[in-house]
Design an enzyme around this catalytic site. Sequence first.
Site, PDB file in Angstrom:
ATOM      1  CB  CYS A  93      96.601  -8.350  47.143  1.00  0.00           C
ATOM      2  SG  CYS A  93      94.882  -8.358  46.641  1.00  0.00           S
ATOM      3  CG  HIS A 125      96.871  -4.808  49.207  1.00  0.00           C
ATOM      4  ND1 HIS A 125      96.578  -4.291  47.970  1.00  0.00           N
ATOM      5  CD2 HIS A 125      95.888  -5.706  49.493  1.00  0.00           C
ATOM      6  CE1 HIS A 125      95.467  -4.855  47.526  1.00  0.00           C
ATOM      7  NE2 HIS A 125      95.037  -5.714  48.425  1.00  0.00           N
ATOM      8  CG  ASN A 143      91.853  -4.562  46.742  1.00  0.00           C
ATOM      9  OD1 ASN A 143      92.883  -4.520  46.070  1.00  0.00           O
ATOM     10  ND2 ASN A 143      91.585  -5.527  47.596  1.00  0.00           N
TER      11      ASN A 143
HETATM   12  O1  UT7 Z   1      92.827  -7.582  48.611  1.00  0.00           O
HETATM   13  C1  UT7 Z   1      92.913  -8.580  49.564  1.00  0.00           C
HETATM   14  C2  UT7 Z   1      91.745  -9.377  49.610  1.00  0.00           C
HETATM   15  N1  UT7 Z   1      90.526  -8.810  50.069  1.00  0.00           N
HETATM   16  C3  UT7 Z   1      90.330  -8.345  51.321  1.00  0.00           C
HETATM   17  O2  UT7 Z   1      91.211  -8.140  52.088  1.00  0.00           O
HETATM   18  C4  UT7 Z   1      88.894  -8.149  51.729  1.00  0.00           C
HETATM   19  C5  UT7 Z   1      88.695  -8.629  53.133  1.00  0.00           C
HETATM   20  N2  UT7 Z   1      87.294  -8.633  53.542  1.00  0.00           N
HETATM   21  C6  UT7 Z   1      86.563  -7.500  53.654  1.00  0.00           C
HETATM   22  O3  UT7 Z   1      87.050  -6.415  53.386  1.00  0.00           O
HETATM   23  C7  UT7 Z   1      85.158  -7.610  54.188  1.00  0.00           C
HETATM   24  O4  UT7 Z   1      84.934  -8.939  54.604  1.00  0.00           O
HETATM   25  C8  UT7 Z   1      84.053  -7.186  53.183  1.00  0.00           C
HETATM   26  C9  UT7 Z   1      84.152  -5.695  52.939  1.00  0.00           C
HETATM   27  C10 UT7 Z   1      84.206  -7.954  51.894  1.00  0.00           C
HETATM   28  C11 UT7 Z   1      82.700  -7.483  53.773  1.00  0.00           C
HETATM   29  O5  UT7 Z   1      82.541  -6.790  54.989  1.00  0.00           O
HETATM   30  P1  UT7 Z   1      82.033  -7.553  56.277  1.00  0.00           P
HETATM   31  O6  UT7 Z   1      81.941  -6.555  57.336  1.00  0.00           O
HETATM   32  O7  UT7 Z   1      82.936  -8.733  56.504  1.00  0.00           O
HETATM   33  O8  UT7 Z   1      80.582  -7.999  55.857  1.00  0.00           O
HETATM   34  P2  UT7 Z   1      79.966  -9.464  55.775  1.00  0.00           P
HETATM   35  O9  UT7 Z   1      80.508 -10.186  54.595  1.00  0.00           O
HETATM   36  O10 UT7 Z   1      80.082 -10.123  57.110  1.00  0.00           O
HETATM   37  O11 UT7 Z   1      78.454  -9.126  55.517  1.00  0.00           O
HETATM   38  C12 UT7 Z   1      77.669  -8.406  56.474  1.00  0.00           C
HETATM   39  C13 UT7 Z   1      76.316  -8.137  55.851  1.00  0.00           C
HETATM   40  C14 UT7 Z   1      75.681  -9.362  55.198  1.00  0.00           C
HETATM   41  O12 UT7 Z   1      74.281  -9.287  55.407  1.00  0.00           O
HETATM   42  P3  UT7 Z   1      73.566 -10.122  56.589  1.00  0.00           P
HETATM   43  O13 UT7 Z   1      73.876 -11.551  56.308  1.00  0.00           O
HETATM   44  O14 UT7 Z   1      74.181  -9.624  57.847  1.00  0.00           O
HETATM   45  O15 UT7 Z   1      72.130  -9.750  56.432  1.00  0.00           O
HETATM   46  C15 UT7 Z   1      75.960  -9.193  53.738  1.00  0.00           C
HETATM   47  O16 UT7 Z   1      75.017  -9.814  52.906  1.00  0.00           O
HETATM   48  O17 UT7 Z   1      76.468  -7.183  54.795  1.00  0.00           O
HETATM   49  C16 UT7 Z   1      75.880  -7.690  53.582  1.00  0.00           C
HETATM   50  N3  UT7 Z   1      76.668  -7.171  52.471  1.00  0.00           N
HETATM   51  C17 UT7 Z   1      76.398  -6.015  51.863  1.00  0.00           C
HETATM   52  N4  UT7 Z   1      75.422  -5.114  52.071  1.00  0.00           N
HETATM   53  C18 UT7 Z   1      75.423  -4.024  51.283  1.00  0.00           C
HETATM   54  C19 UT7 Z   1      77.756  -7.730  51.882  1.00  0.00           C
HETATM   55  N5  UT7 Z   1      78.196  -6.931  50.903  1.00  0.00           N
HETATM   56  C20 UT7 Z   1      77.351  -5.868  50.856  1.00  0.00           C
HETATM   57  C21 UT7 Z   1      77.297  -4.710  50.060  1.00  0.00           C
HETATM   58  N6  UT7 Z   1      76.310  -3.816  50.311  1.00  0.00           N
HETATM   59  N7  UT7 Z   1      78.184  -4.465  49.086  1.00  0.00           N
END
Ligand code: UT7
Length: 335
Positions: A116, A262, A292
């Site tokens: 990135c 980014h 992204n």
């Molecule tokens: O380009 C540079 C690199 N990338 C980034 O900068 C990305 C940085 N990270 C993020 O943007 C976020 O961490 C994500 C968008 C990837 C995830 O969001 P989050 O708020 O951190 O969610 P989480 O991983 O803590 O997951 C929360 C819940 C989980 O369920 P439980 O365990 O609470 O029941 C996940 O299984 O959301 C669930 N989940 C989803 N649900 C629906 C994870 N992905 C999805 C999805 N749809 N796509």
Amino acid sequence: MNTVYSSIKGLGFYVPDTIVTNDDLTQYMDTSDAWIQERTGIKQRRFFTYGKETNASMAAAASRQALDRAGLVPKDVELIVYATLSPDYYFPGSAFLMQRELELEGIAVIDIRQQCSGFVYGLSIADQFIKTGMYKTVLVVGSEIQSTLMDKTTEGRNVAVIFGDGAGAAVVQATTDPEHRILSTHLHADGRYAEELYLKDPGSSRPDHFITADTATAGGSSVVMNGNAVFKHAVVRFMEVINEGLTANGYQATDLSLLVPHQANIRISGYIQQQMNLPDEKVFNNIQKYGNTTAASIPIALTEAYEQGRIQSGDLVCLAAFGSGFTWASALIKW
Ligand code: UT7
């Protein structure tokens, strides 16, 4: 003798026609438009069409537009710096393929793998080569086809909903005008976190041949991300590297005309905006439309910002990135 600096003379981007909405993704995985928009800000992204686009052909299209807008032709380019994590081949890099497409055989090309932060690293490389006097015109591109690198089942949904395909390019040229130039670039990396966001295969980390039937099914050929860890590091490093650029040039956040971060997550951009106390018009976001696009995200955003009249001559513009590696980087530009 006049000091030589570098400045961005032209910008361009290319995205595939195929729009994939959040609702479209629900065909493959358990997710929802509401979840994706709330957690990332993304409404849709573009996916390439096999046989129509390649990583290098998208980069060439973006480059042609950037050159055209700079009033230049491909033959004016002396060096290509090409950032991607999704090259057409394992080797040689896509810079070679784009060079061939632009009929620039013989000129130098550099492929870089800074994910990135790739475009900002590329801009820095261009800036250094220009300032030493080695080259006068450098093409910096970021291009990604990430739709083939993701596990599009529910298991891979935290990654698959985020990333999209596209390319962006900038023509960087020598200038002696101190008022309109790249002021400074700031590059960082921390390999301790390499596996927090990575793609394992194909690689030489396997005991046998690097692609076998076993490695193909071992789950290493899709991007793996610890989203929470990436998020937490991102918000800290973005702030640090933006402030580093401002401080190095005697500026404060209030002096900024536009921040082009980014496009990783609208919540990350929102956090930075809030911490820096910047009004909406000083932060550019287009993640809603493209997701992204990794190395392509900043040049696509910068081009759109420019097209929309959000960047004027004399503006103080900051580019900032964070991503896999980890890498983070910024560029401060007096437009
Ligand atoms: O380009 C540079 C690199 N990338 C980034 O900068 C990305 C940085 N990270 C993020 O943007 C976020 O961490 C994500 C968008 C990837 C995830 O969001 P989050 O708020 O951190 O969610 P989480 O991983 O803590 O997951 C929360 C819940 C989980 O369920 P439980 O365990 O609470 O029941 C996940 O299984 O959301 C669930 N989940 C989803 N649900 C629906 C994870 N992905 C999805 C999805 N749809 N796509």
